[in-house]
Design an enzyme around this catalytic site. Structure first.
Site, PDB file in Angstrom:
ATOM      1  N   SER A 132       0.815  -1.215   0.000  1.00  0.00           N
ATOM      2  CA  SER A 132       0.000   0.000   0.000  1.00  0.00           C
ATOM      3  C   SER A 132       0.847   1.264   0.000  1.00  0.00           C
ATOM      4  O   SER A 132       1.916   1.315   0.614  1.00  0.00           O
ATOM      5  CB  SER A 132      -0.905   0.001   1.241  1.00  0.00           C
ATOM      6  OG  SER A 132      -1.514   1.258   1.436  1.00  0.00           O
ATOM      7  N   GLU A 134       0.184   3.701   1.666  1.00  0.00           N
ATOM      8  CA  GLU A 134       0.209   4.194   3.044  1.00  0.00           C
ATOM      9  C   GLU A 134       1.552   3.907   3.718  1.00  0.00           C
ATOM     10  O   GLU A 134       1.889   4.538   4.710  1.00  0.00           O
ATOM     11  CB  GLU A 134      -0.923   3.560   3.853  1.00  0.00           C
ATOM     12  CG  GLU A 134      -2.307   4.099   3.527  1.00  0.00           C
ATOM     13  CD  GLU A 134      -2.528   5.528   4.026  1.00  0.00           C
ATOM     14  OE1 GLU A 134      -1.896   5.921   5.028  1.00  0.00           O
ATOM     15  OE2 GLU A 134      -3.336   6.243   3.405  1.00  0.00           O
ATOM     16  N   TYR A 156      -1.912   0.275  10.498  1.00  0.00           N
ATOM     17  CA  TYR A 156      -2.126  -0.398   9.220  1.00  0.00           C
ATOM     18  C   TYR A 156      -0.877  -0.312   8.347  1.00  0.00           C
ATOM     19  O   TYR A 156      -0.417  -1.320   7.789  1.00  0.00           O
ATOM     20  CB  TYR A 156      -3.318   0.235   8.496  1.00  0.00           C
ATOM     21  CG  TYR A 156      -3.483  -0.197   7.060  1.00  0.00           C
ATOM     22  CD1 TYR A 156      -4.027  -1.442   6.746  1.00  0.00           C
ATOM     23  CD2 TYR A 156      -3.096   0.642   6.016  1.00  0.00           C
ATOM     24  CE1 TYR A 156      -4.179  -1.843   5.420  1.00  0.00           C
ATOM     25  CE2 TYR A 156      -3.244   0.251   4.692  1.00  0.00           C
ATOM     26  CZ  TYR A 156      -3.781  -0.988   4.394  1.00  0.00           C
ATOM     27  OH  TYR A 156      -3.919  -1.375   3.097  1.00  0.00           O
ATOM     28  N   PHE A 195     -15.033   4.092   3.463  1.00  0.00           N
ATOM     29  CA  PHE A 195     -13.879   4.736   2.826  1.00  0.00           C
ATOM     30  C   PHE A 195     -14.323   6.069   2.241  1.00  0.00           C
ATOM     31  O   PHE A 195     -15.432   6.194   1.716  1.00  0.00           O
ATOM     32  CB  PHE A 195     -13.285   3.829   1.748  1.00  0.00           C
ATOM     33  CG  PHE A 195     -12.613   2.605   2.306  1.00  0.00           C
ATOM     34  CD1 PHE A 195     -11.246   2.603   2.557  1.00  0.00           C
ATOM     35  CD2 PHE A 195     -13.345   1.465   2.594  1.00  0.00           C
ATOM     36  CE1 PHE A 195     -10.617   1.477   3.085  1.00  0.00           C
ATOM     37  CE2 PHE A 195     -12.732   0.331   3.119  1.00  0.00           C
ATOM     38  CZ  PHE A 195     -11.361   0.342   3.372  1.00  0.00           C
TER      39      PHE A 195
END
Length: 339
Positions: A132, A134, A156, A195
């Protein structure tokens, strides 16, 4: 010979699109689903109607955190490819459930790799790990590419970094064909409603038909590189068709703010987002990721992949879908009220 694939997270946004793609390519598709008291297969139910040979789509109950059971499943079905898309994937929720997030995202990925290692003693299998954007967190360079250092800002993201490095370690240590796809934000009409993009399009549709008055959001100035999930699963497949296992960024190369996405969606409905959107501090993350912008030039060069759907088109697809959904909800509500 028919190729087979196992998809963890097959009932999610990406899993459903990937299952469609692989079935179109003639794969036998196996999907891992978690057992619960209610069915959560809405995103893939249409596939059973579309697939001529029903045996080409098979679902198996299981959980990524149960490594032994997952290995048993992999050794039983012997997939040619494994796509690990299963996870607790909501960044904000990961602050509330950090241990569970680590178990599903980090340990879950390790269990997938270990199962593939065991199968690899018998036959060659390829693993795709869903990494990801992120992981870049508080970014150290812009745009972000495969060599950009990770600087995670959430439980996460930390779990995804762990999974990324384990994938690389299994590739190097066991000569396993294991690749990471570092995907930047990819959305669709199948995105979960918690989301932010889907939250916006769902609310806008309901506001348009008079079912909702306000939309409450957090940081409107956060910038993301948003693409269409349907484009991105093609990239996942291409990553595993590459001659060598490697890591690839998939992104559009364009960044826009949450505020910009709001404007695009509400303009589709001839509304001004400023009249309906309010800030709620509860939706701010403890540590914000302010800017993500991906460089997918390696994927374009080596895989021939690039994002085809721009943000304006994505906003149109999602808004039209959710306006239609809101109209049907409103009609159903009126029908019940008049009964």
């Amino acid at each position: 010979m028919t190729k087979s694939a196992l998809i963890t997270g097959i009932t999610g946004q990406d899993g459903s699109y990937l299952a469609e793609l692989l079935l179109e390519k003639g794969y036998q598709v196996h999907g891992l689903v978690r057992r619960s008291s209610t069915f959560a297969t809405e995103r893939i139910e249409h596939l059973y109607e579309d697939v001529h040979d029903k045996s080409n789509l098979r679902l198996h109950y299981g959980d990524l955190t149960d490594g032994q059971a997952f290995s048993n499943l992999v050794l039983e079905i012997e997939p040619d490819e494994i796509y690990n898309l299963g996870a607790q994937s909501h960044v904000r929720v990961s602050y509330d459930q950090p241990v569970y997030t680590l178990q599903t995202v980090g340990v879950g990925a390790l269990n997938v790799l270990e199962a593939a290692r065991l199968l690899n003693k018998k036959k060659t299998t390829k693993v795709y790990q869903a990494s990801s954007s992120e992981m870049y967190g508080d970014v150290l360079e812009t745009p972000q590419k495969e060599t950009t250092p990770f600087n995670p800002q959430s439980p996460y993201a930390c779990a995804k970094v762990y999974a990324f490095h384990q994938t690389v370690n299994y590739r190097r240590g066991y000569d396993l064909f294991a690749s990471n796809g570092i995907l930047f934000n990819h959305e669709s009409e199948r995105r979960g409603e918690t989301f932010v993009t889907r939250k916006i399009t769902r609310a806008a549709g309901r506001i348009k038909v008079g079912m909702q008055d306000k939309l409450y959001l957090g940081n409107l100035d956060a910038k993301r590189d948003w693409g269409y999930a349907k484009d991105y699963v093609e990239g996942m497949w291409r990553i595993l068709q590459h001659d060598e296992a490697d890591d690839f960024v998939l992104a559009t190369g364009r960044t826009e703010s949450v505020r910009d996405f709001c404007r695009l969606v509400f303009e589709q409905l001839d509304l001004n987002y400023e009249d309906y959107v309010e800030i709620d501090p509860r939706y701010f993350r403890p540590a914000e990721v302010d800017l993500l912008l991906g460089d997918a030039s390696k994927a374009k060069e080596k895989l021939g992949w690039e994002a085809e759907t721009n943000l304006e088109e994505l906003a149109r697809i999602m808004t039209e879908h959710d306006l239609d959904l809101a109209k049907r909800e409103s009609h159903a509500k009126s029908f019940v009220a008049g009964s």
